[in-house]
Design a protein around this motif. Structure first.
Motif, PDB file in Angstrom:
ATOM      1  N   PHE A 133      47.524  53.672  -7.445  1.00 56.31           N
ATOM      2  CA  PHE A 133      48.978  53.823  -7.425  1.00 56.31           C
ATOM      3  C   PHE A 133      49.551  53.267  -8.712  1.00 56.31           C
ATOM      4  N   GLY A 134      50.300  54.109  -9.423  1.00 56.72           N
ATOM      5  CA  GLY A 134      50.827  53.705 -10.719  1.00 56.72           C
ATOM      6  C   GLY A 134      52.341  53.684 -10.762  1.00 56.72           C
ATOM      7  N   ILE A 135      52.917  52.484 -10.738  1.00 57.22           N
ATOM      8  CA  ILE A 135      54.372  52.359 -10.845  1.00 57.22           C
ATOM      9  C   ILE A 135      54.777  51.425 -11.986  1.00 57.22           C
ATOM     10  N   THR A 136      54.077  50.294 -12.153  1.00 63.55           N
ATOM     11  CA  THR A 136      54.481  49.272 -13.122  1.00 63.55           C
ATOM     12  C   THR A 136      54.332  49.768 -14.550  1.00 63.55           C
ATOM     13  N   GLU A 137      55.327  49.453 -15.375  1.00 66.06           N
ATOM     14  CA  GLU A 137      55.299  49.845 -16.786  1.00 66.06           C
ATOM     15  C   GLU A 137      55.495  48.625 -17.679  1.00 66.06           C
ATOM     16  N   PRO A 138      55.012  48.712 -18.933  1.00 64.83           N
ATOM     17  CA  PRO A 138      55.099  47.556 -19.826  1.00 64.83           C
ATOM     18  C   PRO A 138      56.516  47.032 -20.023  1.00 64.83           C
ATOM     19  N   ASP A 139      57.503  47.916 -20.091  1.00 60.61           N
ATOM     20  CA  ASP A 139      58.871  47.485 -20.398  1.00 60.61           C
ATOM     21  C   ASP A 139      59.785  47.442 -19.184  1.00 60.61           C
ATOM     22  N   LYS A 183      51.605  53.211 -18.029  1.00 58.02           N
ATOM     23  CA  LYS A 183      51.595  52.323 -16.876  1.00 58.02           C
ATOM     24  C   LYS A 183      50.694  51.131 -17.192  1.00 58.02           C
ATOM     25  N   VAL A 184      50.924  50.015 -16.507  1.00 57.24           N
ATOM     26  CA  VAL A 184      50.139  48.814 -16.784  1.00 57.24           C
ATOM     27  C   VAL A 184      49.876  48.076 -15.478  1.00 57.24           C
ATOM     28  N   PHE A 185      48.770  47.320 -15.459  1.00 60.80           N
ATOM     29  CA  PHE A 185      48.324  46.574 -14.269  1.00 60.80           C
ATOM     30  C   PHE A 185      48.142  47.504 -13.060  1.00 60.80           C
ATOM     31  N   GLN A 192      41.715  45.916 -13.572  1.00 60.96           N
ATOM     32  CA  GLN A 192      43.092  46.297 -13.877  1.00 60.96           C
ATOM     33  C   GLN A 192      43.125  47.149 -15.146  1.00 60.96           C
ATOM     34  N   PHE A 193      44.028  48.129 -15.175  1.00 56.91           N
ATOM     35  CA  PHE A 193      44.040  49.064 -16.299  1.00 56.91           C
ATOM     36  C   PHE A 193      45.448  49.329 -16.818  1.00 56.91           C
ATOM     37  N   GLU A 194      45.485  49.672 -18.104  1.00 61.03           N
ATOM     38  CA  GLU A 194      46.678  50.272 -18.701  1.00 61.03           C
ATOM     39  C   GLU A 194      46.413  51.764 -18.792  1.00 61.03           C
ATOM     40  N   LEU A 195      47.410  52.554 -18.434  1.00 63.32           N
ATOM     41  CA  LEU A 195      47.270  54.000 -18.447  1.00 63.32           C
ATOM     42  C   LEU A 195      48.188  54.618 -19.485  1.00 63.32           C
TER      43      LEU A 195
END
Length: 379
Positions: free
Chosen positions: A116-122, A147-149, A202-205
């Motif tokens: 699930f990808g919601i969090t973003e760096p900014d 996306k991050v984390f 954990q990954f950055e996408l």
């Protein structure tokens, strides 16, 4: 709220006992893939998903029991928060018939996993600042953003990505959810070097003009916000279960130690300075579980608004109780609490995850102050 919603049914008590036995067989040094496979075969991973798609036909009450008991045995499966709880729930509630047939049986039996990808760096915890955008391209979509984390992307068959599309009527951006296969061209991942020791990475996408077919959009384009929060409430309930299980594991280790460790004339647990903090930790974990059960009961009853408040409170209470329980457990063991032999020191970092993710405790306090108390916003 009826007594039945806080006093577990015999069926759920039996589920709790069975999962606890499974957890005891695997223990702290568990193999994630082996435990995932066995839990799937026993029907625990999909206990919340519809029976017609191979699930157990239960709800968040049952799924949270599974994660809590695995955590209490020292072998929590973090991807349960993501794959069956968030993604499975969203697809079951809002997915097309084709999406349900394609994904739910696999999510239920563990043969498919979805991140699930919601969090973003900014954007951090502010879902309204998401900059990942989706634009129409013929019959399909093109996604662009970062996306991050994002947990477990390397072991997931697809990632449910939260993007934003432009409302043709207003021109403003609105959230939408898209299923992005792991091998989609332009879908790139890079592992984040974490201090946290966990089976799931954990990954950055990076989504570099990822082209998707029309049926990648989950549900109604105009109901994105409703669909998003339908997934976030289970996420908070399951994070609470994760934290309560971890806190119980640490507390059990501390109680065992305090019962057997003797320095003077009696075991150290006989001294109130040792016993009382452990008793307090137990009380706070039990109180957090009550709120988690309330949140699960409300969600399973279809009360999304009531569940939103309770799920946020449960996540907050469980995180605080977990951090305190782990801290007190390590302190009870003294120097031994920092050794690899006793396996508690690594939980100091892990326990803080529940305070930070999926939303910080400060954002939960914002939610409660605005939504529950009606106080004015500062932002």
């Amino acid at each position: 709220m009826s007594a039945a919603s806080v006093i577990e049914s015999q069926e759920n008590k039996d589920l709790r006992a069975a999962v606890a036995a499974l957890g005891a067989r695997h223990g702290r040094g568990f193999d994630r893939a082996a435990l995932w496979s066995e839990a799937a075969k026993l029907g625990y991973l999909g206990v919340n998903l519809p029976e017609q798609y191979g699930g157990g036909g239960g709800g968040m009450a049952e799924l949270s029991i599974v994660l809590e008991e695995l955590g209490a045995a020292g072998c929590p499966l973090l991807m349960m928060v993501v794959s069956p709880a968030i993604c499975g729930t969203v697809i079951a509630r809002f997915g097309t018939a084709t999406q349900k047939r394609k994904w739910l049986p696999g999510l239920a039996d563990g043969s498919l996993t979805m991140a699930f990808g919601i969090t973003e760096p900014d954007a951090g915890s502010n879902s309204h600042r998401i900059t990942t955008t989706a634009r129409r391209d013929g019959d399909g979509w093109i996604l662009t953003g970062r996306k991050v984390f994002i947990s477990g992307v390397d072991i997931a068959d697809a990632t449910l990505i939260v993007g934003r599309t432009e409302d043709a009527r207003t021109g403003s951006l609105k959230p939408c959810l898209f299923i992005v296969p792991r091998d989609a061209p332009g879908f790139q991942r890079s592992q984040i070097d974490m201090e946290l020791q966990a089976a799931e990475k954990q990954f950055e996408l990076v989504l570099d003009d990822v082209r998707l077919p029309a049926d990648s959009l989950v549900g109604d384009e105009d109901a994105g916000l409703l669909q998003l929060f339908a997934g976030l409430n289970p996420e908070r309930i399951m994070t609470a279960a994760f934290a309560i299980g971890m806190g119980r594991y640490a507390l059990t280790r501390a109680v065992d130690y305090a019962t057997t460790r003797q320095v003077w004339k009696l075991p150290i647990g006989g001294h109130q300075a040792v016993a009382h903090p452990l008793a307090q930790a137990h009380i706070e974990l039990e109180l957090a579980r009550l709120m988690m059960q309330k949140a699960a009961a409300l969600y399973d009853a279809g009360d999304d608004i009531g569940a939103g408040e309770a799920a946020n409170m449960a996540k907050y209470a469980a995180a605080e109780a977990c951090v305190k329980a782990v801290d007190q457990a390590v302190h009870t063991l003294g120097g031994n609490g920092l050794t690899r032999e006793y396996g508690l020191a690594s939980l100091i970092t892990a326990a803080r995850v529940a305070r930070i993710a999926p939303v910080s405790r400060e954002m939960i306090l914002n939610y409660v102050s605005h939504q529950s108390l009606g106080l004015p916003r500062s932002y």
